[in-house]
Design an enzyme around this catalytic site. Structure first.
Site, PDB file in Angstrom:
ATOM      1  N   ALA A 108       0.713  -1.301   0.071  1.00 27.82           N
ATOM      2  CA  ALA A 108      -0.054   0.042   0.109  1.00 27.82           C
ATOM      3  C   ALA A 108       0.829   1.360   0.046  1.00 27.82           C
ATOM      4  O   ALA A 108       0.709   2.212  -0.835  1.00 27.82           O
ATOM      5  CB  ALA A 108      -1.024   0.086   1.003  1.00 27.82           C
ATOM      6  N   TYR A 109       1.787   1.413   0.909  1.00 32.16           N
ATOM      7  CA  TYR A 109       2.863   2.550   0.920  1.00 32.16           C
ATOM      8  C   TYR A 109       3.386   2.534  -0.464  1.00 32.16           C
ATOM      9  O   TYR A 109       3.582   3.748  -1.023  1.00 32.16           O
ATOM     10  CB  TYR A 109       3.737   2.347   1.973  1.00 32.16           C
ATOM     11  CG  TYR A 109       4.985   3.273   2.099  1.00 32.16           C
ATOM     12  CD1 TYR A 109       4.643   4.532   2.701  1.00 32.16           C
ATOM     13  CD2 TYR A 109       6.217   3.193   1.541  1.00 32.16           C
ATOM     14  CE1 TYR A 109       5.535   5.553   2.738  1.00 32.16           C
ATOM     15  CE2 TYR A 109       7.150   4.262   1.630  1.00 32.16           C
ATOM     16  CZ  TYR A 109       6.761   5.075   2.075  1.00 32.16           C
ATOM     17  OH  TYR A 109       7.901   6.303   2.285  1.00 32.16           O
ATOM     18  N   SER A 110       4.131   1.352  -1.070  1.00 32.80           N
ATOM     19  CA  SER A 110       4.592   1.606  -2.160  1.00 32.80           C
ATOM     20  C   SER A 110       3.833   2.008  -3.395  1.00 32.80           C
ATOM     21  O   SER A 110       4.153   2.907  -4.268  1.00 32.80           O
ATOM     22  CB  SER A 110       5.541   0.284  -2.728  1.00 32.80           C
ATOM     23  OG  SER A 110       6.299  -0.097  -1.802  1.00 32.80           O
TER      24      SER A 110
END
Length: 150
Positions: free
Chosen positions: A11-13
């Protein structure tokens, strides 16, 4: 980090890849208006964000079901240890700020700036290595952070 997604960071990436795509698009759209858009790709930076992130990872891991802890617990613990080590070895917030200041003040800014050797190395590796080989490099880097069974 320049199209490099580490384990357990989907999700962060994904959000960072989206920002990179938006930045590329804006750079191209606004060039004729004299607006320069750059991307700053940080590696490990020693900030308070690490403490908060590690605490949140601990909360999320604790809140997992027994089945999820069985399946993902060792990976999550290894990722947390890797992030901690990665950040410890990272640059100071002051050095990161200098890169950002340079990106803002350069007369002819590059399209991308990296913060720290780790970010520069991963960005270069992602450009030249086939995906499967990069996967093996990243897995080898994570391996020492897994707890020994026993």
């Amino acid at each position: 980090m320049g199209k490099v997604s580490l384990p357990a960071s989907g999700a962060y990436s994904g959000s960072k890849f989206a920002l990179e795509a938006i930045s590329d698009s804006l750079r191209r759209e606004l060039a004729s208006e004299g607006v320069r858009v750059v991307v700053v790709q940080p590696g490990g930076v020693r900030t308070q964000m690490r403490r908060r992130g590690l605490a949140k990872a601990g909360e999320l891991t604790t809140g997992m079901s027994a089945e999820h802890r069985r399946r993902y617990g060792p990976l999550m613990r290894a990722v947390v240890k890797q992030i901690d080590a990665f950040t410890d070895a990272g640059v100071s917030a002051e050095k990161a700020a200098l890169v950002i200041a340079r990106a803002v003040t350069d007369r002819r800014p590059r399209t991308r700036y990296t913060v720290g050797r780790d970010a520069a190395a991963l960005t270069r590796l992602a450009r030249v290595l086939p995906d499967r080989l990069l996967d093996r490099v990243l897995a080898a880097n994570l391996r020492p952070h897994f707890e020994k069974a026993g």
